[in-house]
Design an enzyme around this catalytic site. Structure first.
Site, PDB file in Angstrom:
ATOM      1  CD  GLU A  20     -13.479  29.928  11.726  1.00  0.00           C
ATOM      2  OE1 GLU A  20     -13.414  28.927  10.988  1.00  0.00           O
ATOM      3  OE2 GLU A  20     -12.568  30.543  12.450  1.00  0.00           O
ATOM      4  N   GLY A  53      -4.481  27.880  11.398  1.00  0.00           N
ATOM      5  CA  GLY A  53      -5.041  28.129  12.652  1.00  0.00           C
ATOM      6  C   GLY A  53      -5.924  29.247  12.464  1.00  0.00           C
ATOM      7  CB  SER A  54      -7.007  31.645  15.156  1.00  0.00           C
ATOM      8  OG  SER A  54      -6.021  32.096  15.657  1.00  0.00           O
ATOM      9  CB  VAL A  55      -7.845  35.552  11.528  1.00  0.00           C
ATOM     10  CG1 VAL A  55      -7.482  36.832  11.118  1.00  0.00           C
ATOM     11  CG2 VAL A  55      -8.621  34.768  10.503  1.00  0.00           C
ATOM     12  N   PRO A  56      -6.321  35.589  14.255  1.00  0.00           N
ATOM     13  CG  PRO A  56      -7.547  36.211  16.072  1.00  0.00           C
ATOM     14  CD  PRO A  56      -7.482  35.257  14.892  1.00  0.00           C
ATOM     15  CB  THR A  57      -2.672  32.614  15.674  1.00  0.00           C
ATOM     16  OG1 THR A  57      -3.196  32.307  17.094  1.00  0.00           O
ATOM     17  CG2 THR A  57      -1.296  31.980  15.975  1.00  0.00           C
ATOM     18  CD  GLU A 100      -7.749  26.761   6.222  1.00  0.00           C
ATOM     19  OE1 GLU A 100      -8.549  27.407   6.827  1.00  0.00           O
ATOM     20  OE2 GLU A 100      -7.434  25.487   6.562  1.00  0.00           O
ATOM     21  CB  CYS A 131     -11.128  25.157   7.833  1.00  0.00           C
ATOM     22  SG  CYS A 131      -9.868  25.009   9.096  1.00  0.00           S
ATOM     23  CB  SER A 178     -11.564  19.627  -0.484  1.00  0.00           C
ATOM     24  OG  SER A 178     -10.733  19.634   0.894  1.00  0.00           O
TER      25      SER A 178
END
Length: 556
Positions: A440, A279-283, A307, A341, A506
């Site tokens: 992003e 998910g998101s960086v802040p979360t 990730e 992503c 990938s």
């Protein structure tokens, strides 16, 4: 797809007898869905069966289906008047009940032979590969706005490969044993973690949700699976397939929930053993901070794997093959509306090639069809996932119009009357440090910086230092010396690094996926080492010759 080769012998290792078994699996083929094909007919029927219908999805604790008063709906991105699923949020009390039931079931599940656990996932993979393929694909298309090919590579081959290869790796891990010595044997027991694992899944890949919950369970753990609100229908289908395949109750609890409520509840439990997150960086940062604040209450130090996306690059050298650059960039930037992503969102092009590449991008751009992927299989991509995503991307398009450093050369429009549609957009920037090259966007927006061709070494340094992310990146040189030079300069700029290929795509077991820096903990799901992340190994030494002397020889 499973073929086990047993070696000639079995060896006694402490408490267990280990069969030396190699498991052979192959990547699931990607079906083409051509006109008149069996798979296309089955998919079209599945899509018709779901048209206009609303699926009711409860929380599932053990064998109990639970409804709370907090009712939510999953909307189809390309037709937001269609309520794809009606579901409910688990509250704190229900989540704690799920934790309690999971922890109670953990010991028996952990003691089950890994080969028995693996067979559940092999069976689930076979079901998805065969009788349930069309259903899971149809739910991914309608619920998450994917085209036929994007749903296929996600909800069929990738998910199937996760289940099969992780089961293979889990079985083969048992053969990784320490050395014996004269008079004693040494055994490595690959236990599950003591407690439960919280799996927090994203909307953009049905396969990721199945893997986030499935791999820890495969390794003997119990899991609370929080599916994404906007991938609910397909996620529930995967959960039901796992149960149909023999997964016992209480091993994976299916608990849709409000993000902060889920995070607060799991991180305040003494039984938290791990978090498996996409998910998101802040979360992710919020969860990590909560774990840190609560360290004193836990029985173990929780494993935290995550990730978090990227600001992925395409670097073009003057020796590049232009057609390869254009084709790869169009696919990477715009497939699934840039909601991968790994999608390319920043591109660096030498001034000598820019006229050709620019024209090539615009020529393909004119042919891209954005629309309803169910009614028109020729659609290249559809709407973005929801209103929040639409508003965020719209904000970036407005920024591009107002910034003196940015020029929209294609697209730039959006419309949310029926669905959350955003045109594929190509932007040229004169400032390589403009924030659009740093942050992003997670939408169909590509920004290009044109550089003097002889400054490519400076540009490599620029790529490495512009963004906090380091997920994927691609370089396009035919010059072998530049390939070597770029590899050194960009060594830490991407966890998945492509040479003369796009930054997306990938494949499990071929390119295990993940990045570092702000992109996550780089645990590489899809690779052979990922299963080890969800074990707590125990070494057992058994001595067969009695110890009779307490003195050492030098003491004589």
């Amino acid at each position: 797809m499973l073929r086990a080769r047993s070696a000639v012998s079995q060896s006694w290792k402490g408490f267990k007898t280990f069969s030396c078994v190699a498991v052979e699996v192959k990547n699931e083929p990607v079906l083409e869905f051509k006109e008149g094909s069996k798979e296309r007919a089955e998919l079209e029927e599945a899509l018709r069966n779901l048209k206009g219908k609303t699926e009711e999805i409860p929380c599932v604790i053990g064998n109990e289906e639970v409804w709370t008063k907090d009712i939510r709906f999953q909307l189809s991105p390309f037709n937001h008047s269609h309520q794809v699923a009606k579901f409910c949020y688990a509250d704190k009390d229900l989540l704690n009940k799920a934790i309690e039931a999971s922890v109670a079931a953990r010991r028996e599940w952990d003691l089950k032979p890994v080969s028995d656990r693996a067979q559940i996932f092999f069976k689930a993979a076979d079901i998805i590969s065969g009788p349930k393929r069309a259903e899971v694909l149809a739910k991914t298309m309608i619920g998450q706005g994917k085209t036929v090919v994007q749903a296929e590579i996600d909800a069929a081959p990738e998910l199937i490969d996760f289940f099969r290869f992780n089961a293979k790796h889990a079985i083969e891990l048992e053969d990784q044993q320490p050395l014996d010595s004269d008079g004693s044997t040494n055994t490595m027991l690959y236990r599950g973690l003591e407690g439960f694992v919280a799996a927090v899944a994203p909307f953009n890949f049905t396969a990721i949700g199945g893997n986030l919950a499935g791999t820890p369970a495969l390794m003997g753990n119990v899991v609370l699976w929080k599916p994404s609100d906007t991938a609910m229908s397909a996620s529930y289908a995967v959960y039901k397939i796992l149960r149909e395949s023999g997964l016992p109750p209480n091993i994976i609890q299916f608990v849709p929930a409000d993000g902060p409520v889920f995070g607060d509840t799991v991180t305040s439990s003494e039984h938290l053993a791990g978090i498996n997150f996409t998910g998101s960086v802040p979360t992710f940062k919020r969860l990590w901070k909560q774990v840190a604040q609560n360290l004193d209450i836990y029985k173990n130090f929780p494993r935290v794997a995550g990730e978090c996306g990227g600001k992925n690059f395409h670097f073009v050298h003057k020796s590049a093959d232009v057609r390869s650059v254009v084709t790869g960039t169009i696919r990477s930037a715009f497939e699934y509306g840039g909601q991968k992503c790994s999608a390319c969102s920043r591109m660096y092009v030498p001034d000598s090639l820019w006229p050709q590449i620019r024209q090539g991008l615009l020529d393909v751009y004119k042919q891209i069809k954005v629309g309803d992927p169910v009614e028109d299989f020729s659609t290249f991509f559809s709407a973005v996932i929801d209103d929040k995503s639409f508003s965020r991307i719209k904000g970036w398009l407005e920024h591009a119009r107002s910034s003196p450093h940015l020029k929209i050369i294609a697209g730039g429009n959006c419309d949310d009357k029926k669905g959350y549609f955003v045109e594929p957009t190509i932007i040229e920037t004169t400032d390589p440090q403009e924030k659009i090259m740093n942050e992003e966007i997670f939408g169909p927006v590509l920004t290009v910086y044109v550089y003097p061709e002889n400054d490519y070494k400076k540009v490599l340094h620029l790529i490495d230092n512009t963004s906090p992310y380091a997920l994927t990146g691609a370089i396009f040189p035919q010059d072998k010396s530049v390939i070597e030079e770029a590899g050194k300069a960009l060594r830490n700029a991407a966890g998945n690094y492509y040479i003369n290929d796009k930054s997306t795509g990938s494949i499990v077991a071929q390119q295990p996926f993940g990045g570092a820096r702000a992109s996550g903990t780089n645990d590489k799901p899809g690779g052979p080492h990922y299963v080890l992340r969800w074990t707590s190994p125990q070494v057992v030494k058994q001595t067969h010759v009695p110890l009779t002397e307490w003195k050492y020889p030098y003491m004589s």
